[in-house]
Design a protein around this motif. Structure first.
Motif, PDB file in Angstrom:
ATOM      1  N   GLY A   1     -49.322 -54.181  17.388  1.00  0.00           N
ATOM      2  CA  GLY A   1     -50.517 -54.584  18.146  1.00  0.00           C
ATOM      3  C   GLY A   1     -50.361 -55.985  18.720  1.00  0.00           C
ATOM      4  O   GLY A   1     -50.704 -56.239  19.880  1.00  0.00           O
ATOM      5  N   ARG A  34     -60.642 -53.333   7.850  1.00  0.00           N
ATOM      6  CA  ARG A  34     -59.985 -52.024   7.885  1.00  0.00           C
ATOM      7  C   ARG A  34     -59.868 -51.488   6.459  1.00  0.00           C
ATOM      8  O   ARG A  34     -59.299 -52.134   5.588  1.00  0.00           O
ATOM      9  N   ASP A  76     -48.541 -47.535  21.378  1.00  0.00           N
ATOM     10  CA  ASP A  76     -48.520 -48.303  20.120  1.00  0.00           C
ATOM     11  C   ASP A  76     -49.025 -47.397  18.994  1.00  0.00           C
ATOM     12  O   ASP A  76     -50.169 -46.951  19.024  1.00  0.00           O
TER      13      ASP A  76
HETATM   14 MG    MG Z   1     -51.768 -51.929  15.083  1.00  0.00          MG
END
Ligand code: MG
Ligand code: AP5
Length: 190
Positions: A14, A135, A86
């Motif tokens: 990322g 997350r 990605d």
């Molecule tokens: Mg990522």
């Protein structure tokens, strides 16, 4: 130019994508980001994906391949100069589907940028990010599971793309700018 940015969880896909899209004017598709957005919006796909993501497992290929086709179709204009993929492909069937999806659109994968980072650094980065990211998969147990899934299901893609002469190995340990310079040198040589 279509690029796959490839590497284990926490390898910097990322982070380097952000720099690549700016430099090369590419459209960024992160299947992980699309899935997390679906989870936030509580869509049917988001509900299904959550069960896998929270366990560090891959979402089934059929769902991901359909999702990718949909994102490509919705972004024909944005994707005109090329795409950086990605977190996709993560399995051989996903790679084969990508080839077909791109061939149908008159294009192909030009290069696979492989960010290579030692395991303990990956875990360290994920845990550090977990302090802020929110997350659910950024905890030690799930991070180790994600790494195991990476080695079992995703890492065979390195040989798959090496055979096609498309894999560019990048040392993913170092400063973010230093790693970006290495990637840029490789891509500018294509
Ligand atoms: Mg990522
Ligand atoms: P996904 O969202 O793709 O996550 P991932 O592959 O596990 O990788 P991360 O996003 O955690 O790491 P990254 O490589 O992007 O690194 P980052 O730049 O953030 O997938 C999540 C889940 O979704 C999967 O487990 C699966 O369930 C599902 N999924 C997604 N795609 C799928 C697919 N195709 N098929 C099936 N299931 C799918 O960097 C990490 C941290 O390190 C950041 O805090 C960053 O600031 C830091 N950092 C970056 N570079 C450096 C550096 N050079 N030095 C120090 N720190 C650095």
């Amino acid at each position: 130019m279509n690029i796959v940015i490839f590497g284990a969880p926490g390898s910097g896909k990322g982070t380097q994508s952000d720099k690549l899209i700016e430099h090369y004017n590419l459209f960024h598709i992160s299947t992980g980001d699309v899935l997390r957005d679906n989870m936030r919006r509580g869509t049917e796909l988001g509900k299904i994906a959550k069960g896998y993501i929270d366990q560090g497992q891959l979402v089934p290929d059929e769902l991901i391949i359909d999702l990718l086709a949909q994102v490509l179709d919705e972004n024909k204009e944005n994707a005109a100069d090329g795409v950086i993929f990605d977190g996709y492909p993560r399995t051989i069937p996903q790679a084969e589907a990508l080839e077909q999806l791109l061939a149908d659109r008159g294009t192909q994968v030009d290069a696979v940028v492989g960010l290579e980072v030692p395991d303990e650094e990956l875990i360290k980065r994920i845990l550090l990010r977990g302090q802020l990211s929110g997350r659910a998969d950024d905890n030690e147990e799930t991070a180790r599971k994600r790494l195991e899934v990476y080695y079992n299901q995703t890492s065979p893609l390195k040989a798959y793309y090496e055979e096609q002469g498309k894999y560019l190995a990048i040392n993913g340990l170092g400063t973010i700018d230093g790693i970006f310079d290495l990637i840029r040198q490789e891509l500018d040589n294509l």
